[in-house]
Motif scaffolding. Structure first.
Motif, PDB file in Angstrom:
ATOM      1  N   ARG A 171     -15.176  24.545   2.910  1.00  0.00           N
ATOM      2  CA  ARG A 171     -16.026  24.194   1.769  1.00  0.00           C
ATOM      3  C   ARG A 171     -15.279  24.482   0.467  1.00  0.00           C
ATOM      4  O   ARG A 171     -14.697  25.541   0.296  1.00  0.00           O
ATOM      5  CB  ARG A 171     -17.319  24.987   1.838  1.00  0.00           C
ATOM      6  N   GLY A 172     -15.249  23.498  -0.413  1.00  0.00           N
ATOM      7  CA  GLY A 172     -14.600  23.668  -1.706  1.00  0.00           C
ATOM      8  C   GLY A 172     -13.134  23.282  -1.752  1.00  0.00           C
ATOM      9  O   GLY A 172     -12.548  23.227  -2.815  1.00  0.00           O
ATOM     10  N   ARG A 173     -12.523  23.009  -0.588  1.00  0.00           N
ATOM     11  CA  ARG A 173     -11.126  22.559  -0.558  1.00  0.00           C
ATOM     12  C   ARG A 173     -11.092  21.060  -0.354  1.00  0.00           C
ATOM     13  O   ARG A 173     -11.939  20.504   0.333  1.00  0.00           O
ATOM     14  CB  ARG A 173     -10.378  23.223   0.591  1.00  0.00           C
ATOM     15  N   TRP A 174     -10.094  20.424  -0.910  1.00  0.00           N
ATOM     16  CA  TRP A 174      -9.942  18.973  -0.809  1.00  0.00           C
ATOM     17  C   TRP A 174      -8.889  18.594   0.210  1.00  0.00           C
ATOM     18  O   TRP A 174      -8.349  17.482   0.183  1.00  0.00           O
ATOM     19  CB  TRP A 174      -9.600  18.389  -2.162  1.00  0.00           C
ATOM     20  N   THR A 175      -8.573  19.517   1.118  1.00  0.00           N
ATOM     21  CA  THR A 175      -7.642  19.269   2.203  1.00  0.00           C
ATOM     22  C   THR A 175      -8.256  19.817   3.490  1.00  0.00           C
ATOM     23  O   THR A 175      -9.209  20.590   3.451  1.00  0.00           O
ATOM     24  CB  THR A 175      -6.276  19.953   1.956  1.00  0.00           C
ATOM     25  N   ALA A 176      -7.699  19.386   4.617  1.00  0.00           N
ATOM     26  CA  ALA A 176      -8.142  19.876   5.922  1.00  0.00           C
ATOM     27  C   ALA A 176      -6.929  20.036   6.825  1.00  0.00           C
ATOM     28  O   ALA A 176      -5.924  19.340   6.664  1.00  0.00           O
ATOM     29  CB  ALA A 176      -9.141  18.903   6.540  1.00  0.00           C
ATOM     30  N   GLU A 177      -7.050  20.936   7.774  1.00  0.00           N
ATOM     31  CA  GLU A 177      -5.988  21.198   8.738  1.00  0.00           C
ATOM     32  C   GLU A 177      -6.149  20.267   9.940  1.00  0.00           C
ATOM     33  O   GLU A 177      -7.239  20.177  10.520  1.00  0.00           O
ATOM     34  CB  GLU A 177      -6.079  22.659   9.198  1.00  0.00           C
ATOM     35  N   VAL A 178      -5.076  19.556  10.287  1.00  0.00           N
ATOM     36  CA  VAL A 178      -5.061  18.671  11.449  1.00  0.00           C
ATOM     37  C   VAL A 178      -3.715  18.864  12.148  1.00  0.00           C
ATOM     38  O   VAL A 178      -2.676  18.541  11.563  1.00  0.00           O
ATOM     39  CB  VAL A 178      -5.236  17.186  11.061  1.00  0.00           C
ATOM     40  N   GLU A 179      -3.751  19.401  13.349  1.00  0.00           N
ATOM     41  CA  GLU A 179      -2.535  19.600  14.146  1.00  0.00           C
ATOM     42  C   GLU A 179      -1.407  20.263  13.350  1.00  0.00           C
ATOM     43  O   GLU A 179      -0.269  19.814  13.355  1.00  0.00           O
ATOM     44  CB  GLU A 179      -2.074  18.282  14.764  1.00  0.00           C
ATOM     45  N   GLY A 180      -1.738  21.320  12.639  1.00  0.00           N
ATOM     46  CA  GLY A 180      -0.740  22.081  11.897  1.00  0.00           C
ATOM     47  C   GLY A 180      -0.343  21.503  10.559  1.00  0.00           C
ATOM     48  O   GLY A 180       0.497  22.064   9.860  1.00  0.00           O
ATOM     49  N   LYS A 181      -0.934  20.388  10.170  1.00  0.00           N
ATOM     50  CA  LYS A 181      -0.642  19.770   8.872  1.00  0.00           C
ATOM     51  C   LYS A 181      -1.852  19.914   7.963  1.00  0.00           C
ATOM     52  O   LYS A 181      -2.987  19.765   8.389  1.00  0.00           O
ATOM     53  CB  LYS A 181      -0.336  18.277   9.025  1.00  0.00           C
ATOM     54  N   ARG A 182      -1.597  20.172   6.683  1.00  0.00           N
ATOM     55  CA  ARG A 182      -2.658  20.222   5.685  1.00  0.00           C
ATOM     56  C   ARG A 182      -2.704  18.848   5.038  1.00  0.00           C
ATOM     57  O   ARG A 182      -1.823  18.473   4.283  1.00  0.00           O
ATOM     58  CB  ARG A 182      -2.366  21.311   4.661  1.00  0.00           C
TER      59      ARG A 182
END
Length: 110
Positions: free
Chosen positions: A11-22
């Motif tokens: 919440r509040g971040r404009w990125t997400a973690e997917v398979e070790g990548k932001r």
């Protein structure tokens, strides 16, 4: 069938973690047709931490996470749609953030 991936956002971040990548997270609200994307970024501080992290993720990767927005003008997350490849990134100051979506490469694990 597309690959299933775990997408972990905060919440509040404009990125997400997917398979070790932001990866940068974009809103389905700003999708234009099948391949267009144009986020007006109205009222956004482009020197702020969230925008800078998002812009860095857009520059560093050719993948983005698209979120499903609540709708009705509310950009709150109602889940993730998937991971998309993209090109033609435009981060011109004072203009909408634009890119061209190419393929949906992964779906979120439910």
């Amino acid at each position: 069938m597309r690959k299933l991936v775990k997408i972990t956002g905060e919440r509040g971040r404009w990125t997400a973690e997917v398979e070790g990548k932001r990866l940068a997270v974009i809103h389905n609200t700003w999708r234009v047709g099948e391949t267009g994307y144009a986020d007006p970024m109205e009222g956004i501080d482009r020197n702020g931490k969230r925008f800078m992290e998002n812009a860095e993720a857009l520059r560093d990767h050719d993948l983005v996470v698209m979120q499903r927005d609540v709708g009705g003008g509310d950009l709150a997350r109602d889940g993730y749609i998937g991971v998309f490849s993209f090109d033609s990134l435009d981060l011109t100051e004072g203009a909408p953030v634009r890119l061209r979506l190419l393929d949906r490469v992964a779906d979120p694990k439910r």
